[in-house]
Design an enzyme around this catalytic site. Structure first.
Site, PDB file in Angstrom:
ATOM      1  N   LYS A 260       0.825  -1.212   0.000  1.00  0.00           N
ATOM      2  CA  LYS A 260       0.000   0.000   0.000  1.00  0.00           C
ATOM      3  C   LYS A 260       0.860   1.264   0.000  1.00  0.00           C
ATOM      4  O   LYS A 260       0.598   2.191  -0.741  1.00  0.00           O
ATOM      5  CB  LYS A 260      -0.906   0.055   1.241  1.00  0.00           C
ATOM      6  CG  LYS A 260      -1.978  -0.992   1.280  1.00  0.00           C
ATOM      7  CD  LYS A 260      -2.967  -0.721   2.410  1.00  0.00           C
ATOM      8  CE  LYS A 260      -2.339  -0.687   3.799  1.00  0.00           C
ATOM      9  NZ  LYS A 260      -1.775  -1.985   4.239  1.00  0.00           N
TER      10      LYS A 260
ATOM     11  N   ARG B 139      -9.140   1.880   8.963  1.00  0.00           N
ATOM     12  CA  ARG B 139      -8.782   0.511   9.326  1.00  0.00           C
ATOM     13  C   ARG B 139      -9.871  -0.154  10.158  1.00  0.00           C
ATOM     14  O   ARG B 139      -9.720  -1.326  10.513  1.00  0.00           O
ATOM     15  CB  ARG B 139      -7.490   0.540  10.154  1.00  0.00           C
ATOM     16  CG  ARG B 139      -6.247   0.047   9.407  1.00  0.00           C
ATOM     17  CD  ARG B 139      -5.085   0.260  10.351  1.00  0.00           C
ATOM     18  NE  ARG B 139      -3.933  -0.528  10.110  1.00  0.00           N
ATOM     19  CZ  ARG B 139      -2.817  -0.077   9.503  1.00  0.00           C
ATOM     20  NH1 ARG B 139      -2.782   1.116   8.988  1.00  0.00           N
ATOM     21  NH2 ARG B 139      -1.767  -0.853   9.413  1.00  0.00           N
TER      22      ARG B 139
ATOM     23  N   ARG C 148      11.839  -6.721   5.339  1.00  0.00           N
ATOM     24  CA  ARG C 148      11.769  -5.315   4.920  1.00  0.00           C
ATOM     25  C   ARG C 148      12.773  -4.451   5.662  1.00  0.00           C
ATOM     26  O   ARG C 148      12.871  -4.503   6.879  1.00  0.00           O
ATOM     27  CB  ARG C 148      10.342  -4.834   5.202  1.00  0.00           C
ATOM     28  CG  ARG C 148      10.034  -3.460   4.728  1.00  0.00           C
ATOM     29  CD  ARG C 148       8.559  -3.280   4.570  1.00  0.00           C
ATOM     30  NE  ARG C 148       7.872  -3.065   5.843  1.00  0.00           N
ATOM     31  CZ  ARG C 148       6.647  -2.573   5.924  1.00  0.00           C
ATOM     32  NH1 ARG C 148       5.970  -2.289   4.833  1.00  0.00           N
ATOM     33  NH2 ARG C 148       6.077  -2.411   7.097  1.00  0.00           N
TER      34      ARG C 148
ATOM     35  N   ARG D 155      11.678  -2.042  11.012  1.00  0.00           N
ATOM     36  CA  ARG D 155      10.628  -1.520  11.871  1.00  0.00           C
ATOM     37  C   ARG D 155      10.406  -2.478  13.027  1.00  0.00           C
ATOM     38  O   ARG D 155      10.389  -3.678  12.845  1.00  0.00           O
ATOM     39  CB  ARG D 155       9.324  -1.369  11.071  1.00  0.00           C
ATOM     40  CG  ARG D 155       9.154   0.005  10.481  1.00  0.00           C
ATOM     41  CD  ARG D 155       7.975   0.085   9.551  1.00  0.00           C
ATOM     42  NE  ARG D 155       6.715  -0.377  10.130  1.00  0.00           N
ATOM     43  CZ  ARG D 155       5.529  -0.244   9.519  1.00  0.00           C
ATOM     44  NH1 ARG D 155       5.481   0.331   8.312  1.00  0.00           N
ATOM     45  NH2 ARG D 155       4.425  -0.676  10.067  1.00  0.00           N
TER      46      ARG D 155
ATOM     47  N   ARG E 181      -0.231  -8.577  13.503  1.00  0.00           N
ATOM     48  CA  ARG E 181      -0.789  -7.488  12.676  1.00  0.00           C
ATOM     49  C   ARG E 181      -1.728  -8.055  11.618  1.00  0.00           C
ATOM     50  O   ARG E 181      -2.744  -7.448  11.294  1.00  0.00           O
ATOM     51  CB  ARG E 181       0.348  -6.701  12.006  1.00  0.00           C
ATOM     52  CG  ARG E 181       1.047  -5.751  12.977  1.00  0.00           C
ATOM     53  CD  ARG E 181       2.379  -5.285  12.438  1.00  0.00           C
ATOM     54  NE  ARG E 181       2.271  -4.454  11.254  1.00  0.00           N
ATOM     55  CZ  ARG E 181       3.266  -4.264  10.398  1.00  0.00           C
ATOM     56  NH1 ARG E 181       4.431  -4.842  10.593  1.00  0.00           N
ATOM     57  NH2 ARG E 181       3.099  -3.495   9.355  1.00  0.00           N
TER      58      ARG E 181
HETATM   59  P1  AMP Z   1       1.369   0.924   8.997  1.00  0.00           P
HETATM   60  O1  AMP Z   1       2.580   1.745   8.746  1.00  0.00           O
HETATM   61  O2  AMP Z   1       0.188   1.342   8.161  1.00  0.00           O
HETATM   62  O3  AMP Z   1       1.637  -0.555   8.925  1.00  0.00           O
HETATM   63  O4  AMP Z   1       0.927   1.226  10.512  1.00  0.00           O
HETATM   64  C1  AMP Z   1       1.762   0.915  11.601  1.00  0.00           C
HETATM   65  C2  AMP Z   1       0.980   0.906  12.901  1.00  0.00           C
HETATM   66  O5  AMP Z   1       0.417   2.192  13.146  1.00  0.00           O
HETATM   67  C3  AMP Z   1      -0.213  -0.031  12.935  1.00  0.00           C
HETATM   68  O6  AMP Z   1       0.138  -1.362  13.245  1.00  0.00           O
HETATM   69  C4  AMP Z   1      -1.049   0.610  14.041  1.00  0.00           C
HETATM   70  O7  AMP Z   1      -0.512   0.346  15.322  1.00  0.00           O
HETATM   71  C5  AMP Z   1      -0.854   2.088  13.758  1.00  0.00           C
HETATM   72  N1  AMP Z   1      -1.870   2.572  12.800  1.00  0.00           N
HETATM   73  C6  AMP Z   1      -1.667   2.997  11.518  1.00  0.00           C
HETATM   74  N2  AMP Z   1      -2.814   3.372  10.945  1.00  0.00           N
HETATM   75  C7  AMP Z   1      -3.795   3.164  11.858  1.00  0.00           C
HETATM   76  C8  AMP Z   1      -5.191   3.340  11.872  1.00  0.00           C
HETATM   77  N3  AMP Z   1      -5.858   3.795  10.796  1.00  0.00           N
HETATM   78  N4  AMP Z   1      -5.880   3.012  13.004  1.00  0.00           N
HETATM   79  C9  AMP Z   1      -5.242   2.568  14.104  1.00  0.00           C
HETATM   80  N5  AMP Z   1      -3.918   2.366  14.155  1.00  0.00           N
HETATM   81  C10 AMP Z   1      -3.186   2.648  13.053  1.00  0.00           C
END
Ligand code: AMP
Length: 217
Positions: free
Chosen positions: A16, A91, A130, A162, A173
């Site tokens: 994404k 989400r 990654r 990360r 996740r």
């Molecule tokens: P990502 O970089 O999109 O994988 O997001 C990393 C982490 O940020 C996720 O595992 C959540 O802990 C938090 N996070 C990102 N976007 C959201 C969202 N829309 N709602 C809640 N937590 C989020």
């Protein structure tokens, strides 16, 4: 012209972020990644960053109220006037509702929701390998290795993994995604906005499919 909002849907590791950046660049829109926004808060040691950290490190979602408030603030800035490519938001069903209410205020709506499909076993392998650069470039130990291990090709800075890309957290996740985010697939399908894209293809082929989806929307 009416602002254009695109919601990128797909499990963690589907691509994404990579694709949202490309789409935003091509369409001259802002890339809004809630994960990036939280990581920025974390780096700047803000109150929100501290709150988000405990959830992020466990692979859990940050509570809806704070997430929604952060996105409302971001989308209200003038650089989003033409629209945005949303990556990692919504989400949960509550976030999707909040987004719809917010865009209504802007006299706009979500135009298209590309759903990047990738099987679970591929996701674990992709996320665990990654390597990130501080400037936002993403490498992969096997599929897209830097010229020198753990070093960014362009600026020579050290790469990092990360915290939430560790295998145990990755699995959690994916579970959280299946329980809380996957219901949005049906939500957007029912609205006639969902376009499925095969995320196992090469990056360029996925981008092509996504551009087609946006043009035909
Ligand atoms: P990502 O970089 O999109 O994988 O997001 C990393 C982490 O940020 C996720 O595992 C959540 O802990 C938090 N996070 C990102 N976007 C959201 C969202 N829309 N709602 C809640 N937590 C989020």
């Amino acid at each position: 012209m009416a602002p254009l909002y695109i919601v990128m849907l797909g499990p963690p590791g589907a691509g994404k972020g990579t694709q949202a950046k490309k789409l935003a660049q091509t369409l001259d829109l802002v890339h809004v990644s809630t994960g990036d926004l939280f990581r920025e808060h974390l780096k700047n040691e803000t109150e929100l960053g501290q709150l988000a950290q405990s959830y992020m490190n466990k692979g859990e979602l940050v509570p809806d109220d704070v997430t929604i408030k952060m996105v409302e603030e971001r989308l209200s800035r003038t650089d989003c006037e033409k629209g945005a490519v949303l990556d990692g938001f919504p989400r949960t069903p509550a976030q999707a509702e909040a987004l719809e209410a917010l865009l209504e205020k802007f006299d706009a709506g979500v135009k298209v929701v590309p759903y990047i499909k990738v099987p679970d076993e591929v996701l674990v392998e992709r996320l665990s390998g990654r390597w990130m650069s501080t400037s936002g470039r993403v490498y992969h130990a096997q599929h897209n290795p830097p010229k020198v291990k753990w070093i960014d090709d362009l600026d020579g800075s050290p790469l990092y993994q990360r915290e939430d890309d560790k295998p145990e957290t990755v699995r959690h996740r994916i579970e959280v995604y299946t329980e809380q985010t996957a219901p949005l697939i049906d939500h957007y399908r029912q609205k006639g906005l969902l376009v499925e894209v095969d995320g196992t293809q090469a990056i360029e082929a996925v981008t092509e499919d996504l551009m087609k989806a946006v043009e035909e929307a």
